[in-house]
Motif scaffolding. Structure first.
Motif, PDB file in Angstrom:
ATOM      1  N   ASP A 120       0.856  -1.184   0.000  1.00 42.85           N
ATOM      2  CA  ASP A 120       0.000   0.000   0.000  1.00 42.85           C
ATOM      3  C   ASP A 120       0.893   1.235   0.000  1.00 42.85           C
ATOM      4  O   ASP A 120       2.072   1.175   0.366  1.00 42.85           O
ATOM      5  CB  ASP A 120      -0.926   0.012   1.219  1.00 42.85           C
ATOM      6  N   PRO A 122       1.009   5.353   1.144  1.00 41.32           N
ATOM      7  CA  PRO A 122       0.359   6.435   1.884  1.00 41.32           C
ATOM      8  C   PRO A 122       0.162   7.662   1.007  1.00 41.32           C
ATOM      9  O   PRO A 122       0.829   7.812  -0.029  1.00 41.32           O
ATOM     10  CB  PRO A 122       1.339   6.719   3.028  1.00 41.32           C
ATOM     11  N   TYR A 338       0.408  10.736  -5.081  1.00 43.84           N
ATOM     12  CA  TYR A 338       0.975   9.607  -4.337  1.00 43.84           C
ATOM     13  C   TYR A 338       2.423   9.306  -4.730  1.00 43.84           C
ATOM     14  O   TYR A 338       3.033   8.400  -4.170  1.00 43.84           O
ATOM     15  CB  TYR A 338       0.109   8.355  -4.549  1.00 43.84           C
ATOM     16  N   LYS A 361      -6.463   9.488   2.278  1.00 42.18           N
ATOM     17  CA  LYS A 361      -6.495   8.031   2.360  1.00 42.18           C
ATOM     18  C   LYS A 361      -5.303   7.408   1.639  1.00 42.18           C
ATOM     19  O   LYS A 361      -4.735   7.997   0.720  1.00 42.18           O
ATOM     20  CB  LYS A 361      -7.787   7.499   1.721  1.00 42.18           C
ATOM     21  N   ASN A 362      -4.949   6.185   2.071  1.00 42.83           N
ATOM     22  CA  ASN A 362      -3.941   5.425   1.332  1.00 42.83           C
ATOM     23  C   ASN A 362      -4.446   5.158  -0.079  1.00 42.83           C
ATOM     24  O   ASN A 362      -5.654   5.167  -0.337  1.00 42.83           O
ATOM     25  CB  ASN A 362      -3.643   4.106   2.029  1.00 42.83           C
TER      26      ASN A 362
END
Length: 389
Positions: A120, A122, A338, A361-362
């Motif tokens: 994932d 962040p 991101y 949100k991630n």
């Protein structure tokens, strides 16, 4: 000039970097009642930025203004300039409380689950680099308030909530060699800066703003690469000008957003309040609130169209808004925030999306929303996103 000074002090107060002397100056100005309209406008702007303006009434407005005056009078003879609780409640709570709700005829299904991903990524955060006139770099992040540098015409104060405040002093505007600072955000970064005149600027990811240590002469000139939202301090005698690669925007005091990334085909200028003049090689246009100017980077032709203000500044308020937006365009914006790469695998349909996702949100949360349509799937490999049919 007094209006400009009032607005500047108001910004210092809202960011909690106002000195005791400046606080007493602001108190005196508020008590005169001459700046009630500016005070009211600032409150309405804070509400509008959070989608709450429709809940505003004249009665609430009068109650708040009366409350501010009452608190100023009550505490004017006491020591300690931080006896401003009621005023702070008005400005700080209204500017931070609430959630923006965007309407859409066909929103994405709300099927976001909590399944974990092996990998994932962040979201971006408050990160920037400040380059001083001599070339000295200073890394900016979320650390606590401290004075960074004294320069001719002012000092730089860094606020801990991702805001750089430049406070001009008595030498500001005097003759002398003009010095320039540059604040730049990386991919996955954002930052705010309050310029020496009180103008408040929000920088999006992969953007930079070049500005003088003190505004001198007949105009306030800054240069932008990337995207930024401006709340310009009013000064009729000194227009505020934003230069980008292929256009120039001139204002006296207003709120607007400019998106001018090198890897996009057009520069977008969206006006929220007031009036701006957009000038390019092929001509110029004057915008009204709710309009957007698209300046083609090849032809320099300006086209004006009505747009959703909320959509244009959603990034500044912490959201991705997809309004019938193509998947390629969405992934381009996602990669910038991101700090990831993306790759399309297999044949993709002509997909468009409607919906809203928080930027805090991630990346997995955002990808789940897009994948919930059943028309696209994603795989995370390190910092690379594979987009599959």
């Amino acid at each position: 000039m007094k209006s400009s000074r009032f607005y500047t002090l108001l910004q210092y107060f809202k960011e909690d970097v106002i000195s005791e002397k400046e606080w007493h100056e602001l108190q005196t100005m508020i008590k005169t009642g001459c700046f009630d309209q500016l005070l009211e406008d600032d409150l309405l702007i804070s509400l509008a930025g959070k989608g709450k303006q429709e809940k505003w009434t004249a009665d609430i407005e009068q109650e708040i203004l009366a409350g501010i005056h009452a608190q100023i009078s009550e505490h004017s003879n006491r020591s300690g300039y931080k006896l401003w609780i009621a005023v702070a409640a008005v400005f700080l709570l209204m500017s931070t409380a609430g959630i923006i709700f965007f309407k859409s005829k066909d929103p994405l299904p709300a099927k976001i689950n909590t399944l974990s991903h092996k990998y994932d990524i962040p979201p971006g955060g408050n990160r920037a680099l400040l380059t001083l006139p001599g070339g000295e770099p200073i890394v900016l992040n979320d650390s606590s308030i401290r004075q960074l540098k004294n320069q001719t015409g002012g000092s730089i104060v860094k606020a801990g909530n991702g805001i750089l405040v430049y406070k001009a002093n008595a030498l500001a505007g005097q003759a002398g060699k003009e010095m320039f600072n540059t604040i730049s955000t990386p991919r996955g970064g954002q930052y705010q800066v309050i310029l020496p005149d009180g103008t408040h600027v929000w920088l999006n990811a992969a953007s930079s703003l070049r500005f003088p240590a003190a505004f001198k002469g007949e105009k306030r000139l800054v240069k932008l690469n990337g995207e930024a939202y401006f709340e310009v301090a009013k000064n009729k005698r000194m227009p505020f000008i934003v230069q980008t690669e292929n256009q120039e925007v001139e204002v006296l005091g207003t709120h607007f957003n400019i998106s001018s990334y090198a890897d996009e085909t057009a520069t977008k200028t969206t006006l929220l309040e007031g009036s701006v003049k957009v000038t390019a090689q092929a001509g110029q246009k004057v915008l009204s609130p709710g309009e957007q100017a698209l300046t083609n980077k090849d032809t320099r032709v300006i086209k004006v169209m009505p747009v959703s203000i909320e959509d244009a500044i959603a990034w500044k308020n912490g959201y991705f808004v997809f309004n019938d937006e193509k998947l390629e365009s969405i992934m381009h914006r996602v990669s910038r925030w991101y700090d990831v790469e993306y790759h399309f695998e297999g044949k993709q349909g002509d997909l468009s999306f409607l919906g809203v996702v928080e930027r805090s949100k991630n990346i997995s949360s955002l990808l789940k929303v897009l994948a919930s349509t059943g028309n696209v799937h994603f795989k995370i490999e390190g910092r690379k996103i594979i987009v599959m049919p």
